[in-house]
Design a protein around this motif. Structure first.
Motif, PDB file in Angstrom:
ATOM      1  N   GLN A 103     -32.393  15.730   5.922  1.00 51.04           N
ATOM      2  CA  GLN A 103     -32.663  14.649   6.871  1.00 51.04           C
ATOM      3  C   GLN A 103     -31.471  14.408   7.796  1.00 51.04           C
ATOM      4  O   GLN A 103     -31.645  14.071   8.973  1.00 51.04           O
ATOM      5  N   ASN A 104     -30.267  14.587   7.256  1.00 51.42           N
ATOM      6  CA  ASN A 104     -29.079  14.259   8.037  1.00 51.42           C
ATOM      7  C   ASN A 104     -28.816  15.246   9.165  1.00 51.42           C
ATOM      8  O   ASN A 104     -28.321  14.853  10.226  1.00 51.42           O
ATOM      9  N   LEU A 105     -29.126  16.526   8.961  1.00 49.41           N
ATOM     10  CA  LEU A 105     -28.743  17.538   9.936  1.00 49.41           C
ATOM     11  C   LEU A 105     -29.270  17.237  11.338  1.00 49.41           C
ATOM     12  O   LEU A 105     -28.472  17.142  12.291  1.00 49.41           O
ATOM     13  N   VAL A 207     -34.089  24.129  15.339  1.00 50.99           N
ATOM     14  CA  VAL A 207     -32.952  24.875  14.793  1.00 50.99           C
ATOM     15  C   VAL A 207     -32.501  24.267  13.467  1.00 50.99           C
ATOM     16  O   VAL A 207     -32.162  24.990  12.529  1.00 50.99           O
ATOM     17  N   ALA A 208     -32.509  22.940  13.363  1.00 46.36           N
ATOM     18  CA  ALA A 208     -32.112  22.295  12.107  1.00 46.36           C
ATOM     19  C   ALA A 208     -33.040  22.724  10.968  1.00 46.36           C
ATOM     20  O   ALA A 208     -32.580  22.994   9.855  1.00 46.36           O
ATOM     21  N   ALA A 209     -34.335  22.814  11.244  1.00 45.36           N
ATOM     22  CA  ALA A 209     -35.286  23.260  10.220  1.00 45.36           C
ATOM     23  C   ALA A 209     -35.016  24.709   9.828  1.00 45.36           C
ATOM     24  O   ALA A 209     -35.077  25.067   8.645  1.00 45.36           O
ATOM     25  N   GLY A 214     -32.649  28.326   5.598  1.00 46.03           N
ATOM     26  CA  GLY A 214     -31.750  29.348   5.068  1.00 46.03           C
ATOM     27  C   GLY A 214     -30.845  28.827   3.964  1.00 46.03           C
ATOM     28  O   GLY A 214     -30.398  29.597   3.109  1.00 46.03           O
ATOM     29  N   PHE A 215     -30.572  27.515   3.986  1.00 51.58           N
ATOM     30  CA  PHE A 215     -29.715  26.927   2.958  1.00 51.58           C
ATOM     31  C   PHE A 215     -30.470  26.672   1.659  1.00 51.58           C
ATOM     32  O   PHE A 215     -29.890  26.707   0.568  1.00 51.58           O
ATOM     33  N   ALA A 216     -31.774  26.383   1.782  1.00 47.05           N
ATOM     34  CA  ALA A 216     -32.533  25.889   0.640  1.00 47.05           C
ATOM     35  C   ALA A 216     -32.919  27.004  -0.319  1.00 47.05           C
ATOM     36  O   ALA A 216     -33.205  28.133   0.082  1.00 47.05           O
ATOM     37  N   TYR A 221     -38.859  24.792  -1.069  1.00 54.95           N
ATOM     38  CA  TYR A 221     -39.853  24.956  -0.011  1.00 54.95           C
ATOM     39  C   TYR A 221     -41.162  24.222  -0.244  1.00 54.95           C
ATOM     40  O   TYR A 221     -41.724  23.666   0.691  1.00 54.95           O
ATOM     41  N   PRO A 222     -41.714  24.192  -1.474  1.00 56.20           N
ATOM     42  CA  PRO A 222     -43.013  23.532  -1.621  1.00 56.20           C
ATOM     43  C   PRO A 222     -42.968  22.026  -1.442  1.00 56.20           C
ATOM     44  O   PRO A 222     -44.005  21.383  -1.334  1.00 56.20           O
TER      45      PRO A 222
END
Length: 231
Positions: A103-105, A207-209, A214-216, A221-222
């Motif tokens: 949320q912060n990104l 881009v944040a998504a 890539g970080f997660a 993901y679900p």
């Protein structure tokens, strides 16, 4: 003489009476000059003339050019980083570390782009090996990144985030931030994405998504995109 600025008297030698900016206005003008022209490109004599004071008076009230640069930087980055940390801590109090970072990104990127000159200043002045560059990194950049790193470590420990090296994550996010104000070779391609507040907001979200994807860890993901609890 007509002058749109406020004359301010301070202890010591008074500001020129005919046309003098308030102190905060001088700092704002100095910050803008350093952001656009860089430290070496700014002339104290010209800045003083633009502000309606003599260069000797500017030096009397702000000291050396280095001191003026630091006070101008602090006037913008101290409240900005405080606001970034306040928002981050508020999100962290409501959800897991991974949800907080997700949320912060985009929120942090939008906040910083509310003052694009601040980002321009950061990348123009913060990328060298000078004392000024190190001051920006040590005083403002590293403390904020350290808080993000702490949350990321919590997300990794919970199994929600991939154990990426901090330098990898920082390079991806900071590299994107740089293109927002210094698009470089992508200037033509990015022009439509930066052309309006609405286009910019959509670009930041996209881009944040992608970055967070890539970080997660796959287990993240679900989860619903607005979930605040990943436990």
């Amino acid at each position: 003489m007509n002058c749109p600025f406020t004359t301010v008297r301070r202890r010591g030698r008074p500001l020129r009476a005919d046309c003098a900016m308030a102190r905060d206005d001088i700092l704002r003008r100095a910050f803008e000059a350093f952001a656009r022209q860089g430290y070496d490109g700014v002339s104290q004599r010209q800045l003083a003339a633009d502000c309606g004071v003599s260069d000797s008076l500017l030096h009397h009230h702000f000291g050396s050019k280095q001191q003026l640069w630091q006070e101008a930087a602090d006037s913008v980055f101290a409240p900005l980083v405080a606001q970034l940390l306040e928002r981050l801590d508020a999100l962290a109090a409501e959800g897991s570390a991974a949800a907080t970072l997700r949320q912060n990104l985009p929120l942090a990127l939008r906040l910083m782009m509310a003052n694009p000159l601040a980002l321009q200043f950061l990348f123009r002045e913060g990328e060298g090996d000078s004392e000024r560059s190190e001051y920006l990194r040590e005083t403002y950049v590293r403390p904020y990144l350290a808080r993000l790193d702490d949350l990321f470590a919590q997300g990794v420990a919970a199994g929600h985030l991939r154990p990426l090296q901090p330098a990898t994550r920082h390079a991806l996010v900071m590299g994107f931030m740089r293109t927002l104000v210094i698009p470089g070779v992508l200037q033509a391609e990015l022009a439509p994405r930066l052309a309006s507040p609405e286009a910019l907001a959509a670009y930041i979200d996209e881009v944040a998504a992608a970055l967070f994807g890539g970080f997660a860890h796959a287990s993240f993901y679900p989860m619903p995109p607005d979930s605040g609890d990943l436990a």
